[in-house]
Design a protein around this motif. Structure first.
Motif, PDB file in Angstrom:
ATOM      1  N   ASP A   1       1.053  -1.248   0.142  1.00  0.00           N
ATOM      2  CA  ASP A   1      -0.082   0.001  -0.112  1.00  0.00           C
ATOM      3  C   ASP A   1       1.043   1.250   0.032  1.00  0.00           C
ATOM      4  N   GLY A   2       0.871   1.963  -1.085  1.00  0.00           N
ATOM      5  CA  GLY A   2       1.693   3.337  -1.201  1.00  0.00           C
ATOM      6  C   GLY A   2       1.458   4.178  -0.279  1.00  0.00           C
ATOM      7  N   ARG A   3       0.149   4.020   0.454  1.00  0.00           N
ATOM      8  CA  ARG A   3      -0.259   5.227   1.480  1.00  0.00           C
ATOM      9  C   ARG A   3       0.499   4.779   2.822  1.00  0.00           C
ATOM     10  N   GLU A   4       0.831   3.544   3.133  1.00  0.00           N
ATOM     11  CA  GLU A   4       1.718   3.022   4.209  1.00  0.00           C
ATOM     12  C   GLU A   4       3.018   3.554   4.018  1.00  0.00           C
ATOM     13  N   ILE A   5       3.518   3.341   2.843  1.00  0.00           N
ATOM     14  CA  ILE A   5       4.961   3.733   2.423  1.00  0.00           C
ATOM     15  C   ILE A   5       5.086   5.097   2.529  1.00  0.00           C
ATOM     16  N   CYS A   6       4.113   5.674   2.269  1.00  0.00           N
ATOM     17  CA  CYS A   6       4.184   7.314   2.210  1.00  0.00           C
ATOM     18  C   CYS A   6       4.190   7.770   4.037  1.00  0.00           C
ATOM     19  N   SER A   7       3.482   7.215   4.816  1.00  0.00           N
ATOM     20  CA  SER A   7       3.423   7.376   6.077  1.00  0.00           C
ATOM     21  C   SER A   7       4.923   6.985   6.903  1.00  0.00           C
ATOM     22  N   LEU A   8       5.428   6.069   6.281  1.00  0.00           N
ATOM     23  CA  LEU A   8       6.830   5.563   6.716  1.00  0.00           C
ATOM     24  C   LEU A   8       7.876   6.557   6.332  1.00  0.00           C
ATOM     25  N   LEU A   9       7.684   7.060   5.166  1.00  0.00           N
ATOM     26  CA  LEU A   9       8.522   8.220   4.759  1.00  0.00           C
ATOM     27  C   LEU A   9       8.565   9.408   5.567  1.00  0.00           C
ATOM     28  N   LYS A  10       7.301   9.777   5.689  1.00  0.00           N
ATOM     29  CA  LYS A  10       6.999  10.917   6.504  1.00  0.00           C
ATOM     30  C   LYS A  10       7.328  11.044   7.725  1.00  0.00           C
ATOM     31  N   SER A  11       7.469   9.889   8.493  1.00  0.00           N
ATOM     32  CA  SER A  11       7.984   9.505  10.036  1.00  0.00           C
ATOM     33  C   SER A  11       9.349   9.393   9.861  1.00  0.00           C
ATOM     34  N   ASN A  12      10.190   9.520   8.808  1.00  0.00           N
ATOM     35  CA  ASN A  12      11.710   9.228   8.928  1.00  0.00           C
ATOM     36  C   ASN A  12      12.243  10.953   8.841  1.00  0.00           C
ATOM     37  N   LYS A  13      12.997  11.166   9.779  1.00  0.00           N
ATOM     38  CA  LYS A  13      13.530  12.476   9.689  1.00  0.00           C
ATOM     39  C   LYS A  13      14.477  12.756   8.450  1.00  0.00           C
ATOM     40  N   ASP A  14      14.967  11.754   7.787  1.00  0.00           N
ATOM     41  CA  ASP A  14      15.527  11.724   6.465  1.00  0.00           C
ATOM     42  C   ASP A  14      14.746  12.476   5.519  1.00  0.00           C
ATOM     43  N   PHE A  15      13.445  11.914   5.351  1.00  0.00           N
ATOM     44  CA  PHE A  15      12.522  12.123   4.265  1.00  0.00           C
ATOM     45  C   PHE A  15      11.411  12.846   4.652  1.00  0.00           C
ATOM     46  N   GLN A  16      11.159  13.101   5.756  1.00  0.00           N
ATOM     47  CA  GLN A  16      10.035  13.981   6.284  1.00  0.00           C
ATOM     48  C   GLN A  16       9.832  15.206   5.464  1.00  0.00           C
ATOM     49  N   ASN A  17      10.640  15.601   5.088  1.00  0.00           N
ATOM     50  CA  ASN A  17      10.491  17.105   4.254  1.00  0.00           C
ATOM     51  C   ASN A  17      10.529  17.003   2.901  1.00  0.00           C
ATOM     52  N   LYS A  18      10.670  15.743   2.413  1.00  0.00           N
ATOM     53  CA  LYS A  18      10.776  15.701   0.970  1.00  0.00           C
ATOM     54  C   LYS A  18       9.394  15.652   0.443  1.00  0.00           C
ATOM     55  N   PRO A  19       9.037  16.146  -0.627  1.00  0.00           N
ATOM     56  CA  PRO A  19       7.718  16.116  -1.202  1.00  0.00           C
ATOM     57  C   PRO A  19       7.330  14.769  -1.825  1.00  0.00           C
ATOM     58  N   ILE A  20       6.144  14.441  -1.511  1.00  0.00           N
ATOM     59  CA  ILE A  20       5.510  13.017  -1.999  1.00  0.00           C
ATOM     60  C   ILE A  20       4.217  13.224  -2.713  1.00  0.00           C
ATOM     61  N   ILE A  21       4.115  12.833  -3.948  1.00  0.00           N
ATOM     62  CA  ILE A  21       2.838  12.607  -4.786  1.00  0.00           C
ATOM     63  C   ILE A  21       2.339  11.205  -4.675  1.00  0.00           C
ATOM     64  N   LEU A  22       1.407  11.181  -4.335  1.00  0.00           N
ATOM     65  CA  LEU A  22       0.575  10.028  -4.421  1.00  0.00           C
ATOM     66  C   LEU A  22      -0.114   9.739  -5.795  1.00  0.00           C
ATOM     67  N   MET A  23      -0.028   8.586  -6.558  1.00  0.00           N
ATOM     68  CA  MET A  23      -0.924   8.441  -7.793  1.00  0.00           C
ATOM     69  C   MET A  23      -1.648   7.225  -7.756  1.00  0.00           C
ATOM     70  N   SER A  24      -2.969   7.316  -8.140  1.00  0.00           N
ATOM     71  CA  SER A  24      -4.022   6.262  -8.252  1.00  0.00           C
ATOM     72  C   SER A  24      -5.148   6.395  -9.200  1.00  0.00           C
ATOM     73  N   GLY A  25      -5.624   5.302  -9.475  1.00  0.00           N
ATOM     74  CA  GLY A  25      -7.012   5.501 -10.198  1.00  0.00           C
ATOM     75  C   GLY A  25      -8.227   5.142  -9.656  1.00  0.00           C
ATOM     76  N   VAL A  26      -7.897   5.143  -8.137  1.00  0.00           N
ATOM     77  CA  VAL A  26      -9.111   4.366  -7.442  1.00  0.00           C
ATOM     78  C   VAL A  26      -9.651   5.887  -6.430  1.00  0.00           C
ATOM     79  N   ILE A  27     -10.859   5.591  -5.978  1.00  0.00           N
ATOM     80  CA  ILE A  27     -11.353   6.838  -5.050  1.00  0.00           C
ATOM     81  C   ILE A  27     -10.942   6.810  -3.799  1.00  0.00           C
TER      82      ILE A  27
END
Length: 123
Positions: free
Chosen positions: A59-85
């Motif tokens: 799940d890319g949303r969980e990966i996004c959360s992991l990155l945002k909780s890591n001090k090395d990556f928390q300030n890096k922009p993340i764009i999620l992409m999906s074809g689902v609602i």
């Protein structure tokens, strides 16, 4: 040169986006699994992440959360992409803290505009 990391389990999408971003003057690295991405991140920190929400059994949303909780990556922009609602929500219906999102399919100019906007916000 700006480095974009793309995480998507579809090799055709990785190839198309890699070509698009390279032609736009960005460096690109890709992976089809989070393991591949996290292995890469041991050695390099991208300027921006583009992550698919549905990655096979991941799940890319969980990966996004992991990155945002890591001090090395928390300030890096993340764009999620999906074809689902509701791609911007996690499995419990809570908002995911990505910096932006884009619906699949998307136009080349749309994704390039989002990337440029987020990278300008970083400077």
């Amino acid at each position: 040169m700006i480095l974009i990391f793309i995480l998507d389990d579809n090799p055709e999408i990785l190839e198309a986006l890699g070509t698009l971003f390279s032609q736009a003057g960005y460096r690109v690295n890709t992976a089809t699994t989070s393991k591949g991405m996290f292995d890469y991140l041991k050695y390099s920190v991208p300027d921006l992440f583009l992550i698919d929400v549905i990655l096979g059994c991941e799940d890319g949303r969980e990966i996004c959360s992991l990155l945002k909780s890591n001090k090395d990556f928390q300030n890096k922009p993340i764009i999620l992409m999906s074809g689902v609602i509701d791609y911007h929500l996690d499995n419990a219906g809570k908002p995911v803290f990505a910096d932006d999102y884009i619906d699949k399919p998307f136009g080349n100019e749309d994704i390039l505009d989002k990337i440029q906007m987020l990278l300008q916000d970083e400077t």
